[in-house]
Write an enzyme that holds these catalytic residues in place. Structure first.
Site, PDB file in Angstrom:
ATOM      1  N   CYS A  58     -49.391  56.513 -96.804  1.00  0.00           N
ATOM      2  CA  CYS A  58     -49.190  57.267 -98.061  1.00  0.00           C
ATOM      3  C   CYS A  58     -47.892  56.895 -98.776  1.00  0.00           C
ATOM      4  O   CYS A  58     -47.722  57.213 -99.946  1.00  0.00           O
ATOM      5  CB  CYS A  58     -49.213  58.764 -97.791  1.00  0.00           C
ATOM      6  SG  CYS A  58     -50.696  59.296 -96.937  1.00  0.00           S
ATOM      7  N   HIS A  74     -45.608  62.905-103.107  1.00  0.00           N
ATOM      8  CA  HIS A  74     -46.934  62.571-102.571  1.00  0.00           C
ATOM      9  C   HIS A  74     -47.748  63.866-102.479  1.00  0.00           C
ATOM     10  O   HIS A  74     -47.251  64.895-102.025  1.00  0.00           O
ATOM     11  CB  HIS A  74     -46.769  61.930-101.194  1.00  0.00           C
ATOM     12  CG  HIS A  74     -48.053  61.774-100.456  1.00  0.00           C
ATOM     13  ND1 HIS A  74     -49.182  61.255-101.047  1.00  0.00           N
ATOM     14  CD2 HIS A  74     -48.398  62.083 -99.173  1.00  0.00           C
ATOM     15  CE1 HIS A  74     -50.164  61.247-100.165  1.00  0.00           C
ATOM     16  NE2 HIS A  74     -49.718  61.752 -99.025  1.00  0.00           N
ATOM     17  N   ASN A 109     -55.677  64.436-101.177  1.00  0.00           N
ATOM     18  CA  ASN A 109     -54.717  63.425-100.739  1.00  0.00           C
ATOM     19  C   ASN A 109     -55.353  62.038-100.883  1.00  0.00           C
ATOM     20  O   ASN A 109     -56.297  61.711-100.165  1.00  0.00           O
ATOM     21  CB  ASN A 109     -54.342  63.709 -99.277  1.00  0.00           C
ATOM     22  CG  ASN A 109     -53.358  62.692 -98.709  1.00  0.00           C
ATOM     23  OD1 ASN A 109     -53.058  61.677 -99.342  1.00  0.00           O
ATOM     24  ND2 ASN A 109     -52.871  62.962 -97.522  1.00  0.00           N
TER      25      ASN A 109
HETATM   26  N1  ACO Z   1     -61.586  75.281 -92.789  1.00  0.00           N
HETATM   27  C1  ACO Z   1     -61.425  76.433 -92.120  1.00  0.00           C
HETATM   28  N2  ACO Z   1     -60.617  76.552 -91.056  1.00  0.00           N
HETATM   29  C2  ACO Z   1     -59.941  75.454 -90.658  1.00  0.00           C
HETATM   30  C3  ACO Z   1     -60.083  74.222 -91.325  1.00  0.00           C
HETATM   31  C4  ACO Z   1     -60.944  74.161 -92.427  1.00  0.00           C
HETATM   32  N3  ACO Z   1     -61.135  73.030 -93.145  1.00  0.00           N
HETATM   33  N4  ACO Z   1     -59.286  73.313 -90.717  1.00  0.00           N
HETATM   34  C5  ACO Z   1     -58.688  73.948 -89.703  1.00  0.00           C
HETATM   35  N5  ACO Z   1     -59.074  75.245 -89.664  1.00  0.00           N
HETATM   36  C6  ACO Z   1     -58.673  76.292 -88.748  1.00  0.00           C
HETATM   37  C7  ACO Z   1     -58.089  75.750 -87.470  1.00  0.00           C
HETATM   38  O1  ACO Z   1     -59.104  75.472 -86.535  1.00  0.00           O
HETATM   39  C8  ACO Z   1     -57.216  76.889 -87.010  1.00  0.00           C
HETATM   40  O2  ACO Z   1     -57.999  77.861 -86.376  1.00  0.00           O
HETATM   41  P1  ACO Z   1     -57.436  78.650 -85.075  1.00  0.00           P
HETATM   42  O3  ACO Z   1     -56.217  79.353 -85.548  1.00  0.00           O
HETATM   43  O4  ACO Z   1     -58.567  79.509 -84.706  1.00  0.00           O
HETATM   44  O5  ACO Z   1     -57.104  77.563 -84.084  1.00  0.00           O
HETATM   45  C9  ACO Z   1     -56.715  77.505 -88.323  1.00  0.00           C
HETATM   46  O6  ACO Z   1     -57.612  77.041 -89.340  1.00  0.00           O
HETATM   47  C10 ACO Z   1     -55.297  77.089 -88.683  1.00  0.00           C
HETATM   48  O7  ACO Z   1     -55.183  75.676 -88.482  1.00  0.00           O
HETATM   49  P2  ACO Z   1     -53.849  74.920 -88.724  1.00  0.00           P
HETATM   50  O8  ACO Z   1     -54.040  73.478 -88.378  1.00  0.00           O
HETATM   51  O9  ACO Z   1     -52.697  75.644 -88.086  1.00  0.00           O
HETATM   52  O10 ACO Z   1     -53.728  75.094 -90.300  1.00  0.00           O
HETATM   53  P3  ACO Z   1     -52.544  74.707 -91.228  1.00  0.00           P
HETATM   54  O11 ACO Z   1     -52.113  75.895 -91.960  1.00  0.00           O
HETATM   55  O12 ACO Z   1     -51.511  73.892 -90.502  1.00  0.00           O
HETATM   56  O13 ACO Z   1     -53.268  73.742 -92.259  1.00  0.00           O
HETATM   57  C11 ACO Z   1     -53.494  71.393 -92.702  1.00  0.00           C
HETATM   58  C12 ACO Z   1     -53.881  72.556 -91.801  1.00  0.00           C
HETATM   59  C13 ACO Z   1     -53.967  71.689 -94.091  1.00  0.00           C
HETATM   60  C14 ACO Z   1     -54.117  70.122 -92.173  1.00  0.00           C
HETATM   61  C15 ACO Z   1     -51.954  71.255 -92.704  1.00  0.00           C
HETATM   62  O14 ACO Z   1     -51.464  71.286 -91.390  1.00  0.00           O
HETATM   63  C16 ACO Z   1     -51.488  70.009 -93.372  1.00  0.00           C
HETATM   64  O15 ACO Z   1     -51.626  69.855 -94.553  1.00  0.00           O
HETATM   65  N6  ACO Z   1     -50.821  69.102 -92.628  1.00  0.00           N
HETATM   66  C17 ACO Z   1     -50.280  67.911 -93.191  1.00  0.00           C
HETATM   67  C18 ACO Z   1     -51.360  66.951 -93.525  1.00  0.00           C
HETATM   68  C19 ACO Z   1     -50.838  65.765 -94.254  1.00  0.00           C
HETATM   69  O16 ACO Z   1     -50.059  65.931 -95.148  1.00  0.00           O
HETATM   70  N7  ACO Z   1     -51.195  64.569 -93.872  1.00  0.00           N
HETATM   71  C20 ACO Z   1     -50.659  63.469 -94.560  1.00  0.00           C
HETATM   72  C21 ACO Z   1     -51.120  62.260 -94.148  1.00  0.00           C
HETATM   73  S1  ACO Z   1     -52.862  62.029 -94.357  1.00  0.00           S
HETATM   74  C22 ACO Z   1     -53.023  60.341 -94.393  1.00  0.00           C
HETATM   75  O17 ACO Z   1     -52.104  59.658 -94.158  1.00  0.00           O
HETATM   76  C23 ACO Z   1     -54.289  59.779 -94.748  1.00  0.00           C
END
Ligand code: ACO
Length: 331
Positions: free
Chosen positions: A116, A258, A288
């Site tokens: 990214c 980003h 993204n």
């Molecule tokens: N829909 C519903 N529930 C979901 C989903 C979904 N799509 N995805 C995960 N959950 C659930 C999880 O299973 C978890 O359930 P649990 O509490 O029962 O275990 C709950 O939601 C919370 O999950 P978290 O992973 O803690 O959620 P978080 O608030 O951290 O959000 C996310 C997840 C959006 C992925 C976030 O962590 C994020 O944006 N991280 C950074 C991602 C990023 O920027 N990547 C960049 C690089 S990508 C690349 O290079 C191509």
């Protein structure tokens, strides 16, 4: 930076597939909801390639627009740098397909693999060439087809990603104008690479290697851990760039981060103490798009009148690897 010449973005273009995939569409594919995706990421919809389409088509379209707006002909190009982790093929590179598509017969071409942060890395490379070869014109593209590397059964990743392409022409900044690329920050941290991977199809596991489960042929991520690294690093880069250029948050006209997660962007905005109108966001429309994210945002910010000549702009990105990048420029 020491050089008689400064480089500048002379023209910008973008192109995205017309196929829209909304959160409501995703509700029918995996166990998720528009509410969860909107609240946790800020994303409402993303663009994805139709079956049979290739991202080179959009990289070419974005490049043609950037060239037209820069008033530079393809024959004047000396180099094409395409930041991507999802080229049409491994051989030839995506930049080569663009070179052929726009008939840039005098240009060298290579792909740059920095996830990214790739577009910022590409800008930095172009800037170095321009400082030594002030008459060069360089096309820097960020183009991704992440939908092709998305596991559509994995709700933790498939709601995040989208496809698109943005391109800029970089050349010598006109001496008479107070614009151009002022400084860069490039960084990497390999110690946490397992947090974000796409293992299948590399040279460790060749395609269809039975030792590797099918899911490893798609992007996999430990989102919560990536989130922590991203917020910490983006803040560090932004503050470092401001400090070493004797600037403060008040000097920034627009922060273009980003677009990975609205909560990451909001965290950065608060840490830098910037009002909302100084931070550009279009993640709700595209999700993204990795290396394409910053040029798509720059393009739309300009179109919406949020970027004027001479404005100080701060770009900040992070991505799998991890890679980090920042750039400070006068538009
Ligand atoms: N829909 C519903 N529930 C979901 C989903 C979904 N799509 N995805 C995960 N959950 C659930 C999880 O299973 C978890 O359930 P649990 O509490 O029962 O275990 C709950 O939601 C919370 O999950 P978290 O992973 O803690 O959620 P978080 O608030 O951290 O959000 C996310 C997840 C959006 C992925 C976030 O962590 C994020 O944006 N991280 C950074 C991602 C990023 O920027 N990547 C960049 C690089 S990508 C690349 O290079 C191509």
């Amino acid at each position: 930076m020491n050089s008689n010449y400064k480089s500048a973005i002379l023209g910008i273009g973008m192109a995205v597939p017309s196929k829209v995939l909304t959160n409501f569409d995703l509700e029918k594919m995996v166990e998720t909801s528009d509410k969860w995706i909107t609240e946790r990421t800020g994303i409402k919809e993303r663009r994805i390639l139709e079956d049979g389409e290739n991202i080179s088509k959009y990289a070419i379209k974005a490049s043609i627009e950037a060239l037209e707006r820069a008033n530079v002909s393809p024959k004047e190009l000396n180099l094409i740098i395409c930041a991507t982790v999802t080229p049409d093929y491994l051989i030839p590179s995506l930049s080569i397909l663009v070179q052929e598509g726009i008939e840039a017969v005098n240009a060298g071409a290579f792909d740059l693999f920095a996830t990214c942060s790739g577009f910022i890395y590409g800008l930095a490379v172009a800037d170095q060439f321009i400082r030594n070869n002030p008459d060069w014109k360089i096309l820097v593209i960020g183009a991704e087809a992440l939908s092709r590397k998305t596991n559509w059964k994995d709700r933790t990743i498939c709601v995040l990603l989208g496809d698109g392409a943005g391109a800029v022409v970089v050349g010598k900044s006109p001496q008479s104008e107070n614009r151009g690329i002022l400084d860069f920050f490039l960084g990497a941290d390999g110690s946490r690479w397992p947090l974000l991977t796409l293992k299948g199809g590399g040279s460790c596991y060749a395609p269809f290697d039975k030792r590797l489960p099918e899911e490893e042929y798609y992007i996999k991520m430990q989102g919560r851990e990536v989130f922590k690294v991203a917020t910490r690093m983006m803040e560090k880069i932004a503050l470092e760039l401001l400090k070493r250029n004797g600037l403060t948050n008040e000097d920034i006209k627009l922060l273009v981060p980003h677009q990975a997660n609205l909560r990451i962007i909001e965290y950065l905005r608060e840490r830098l103490n910037l009002p909302k109108n100084k931070v550009y966001v279009n993640i709700h429309k595209y999700g993204n798009t990795s290396a394409a994210s910053i040029p798509l945002a720059l393009y739309e910010a300009e179109k919406e009148g949020k970027l004027k000549e001479g404005d100080l702009v701060l770009l900040v990105a992070f991505g799998g690897g991890f890679t980090f990048g920042g750039a400070l420029l006068r538009w």
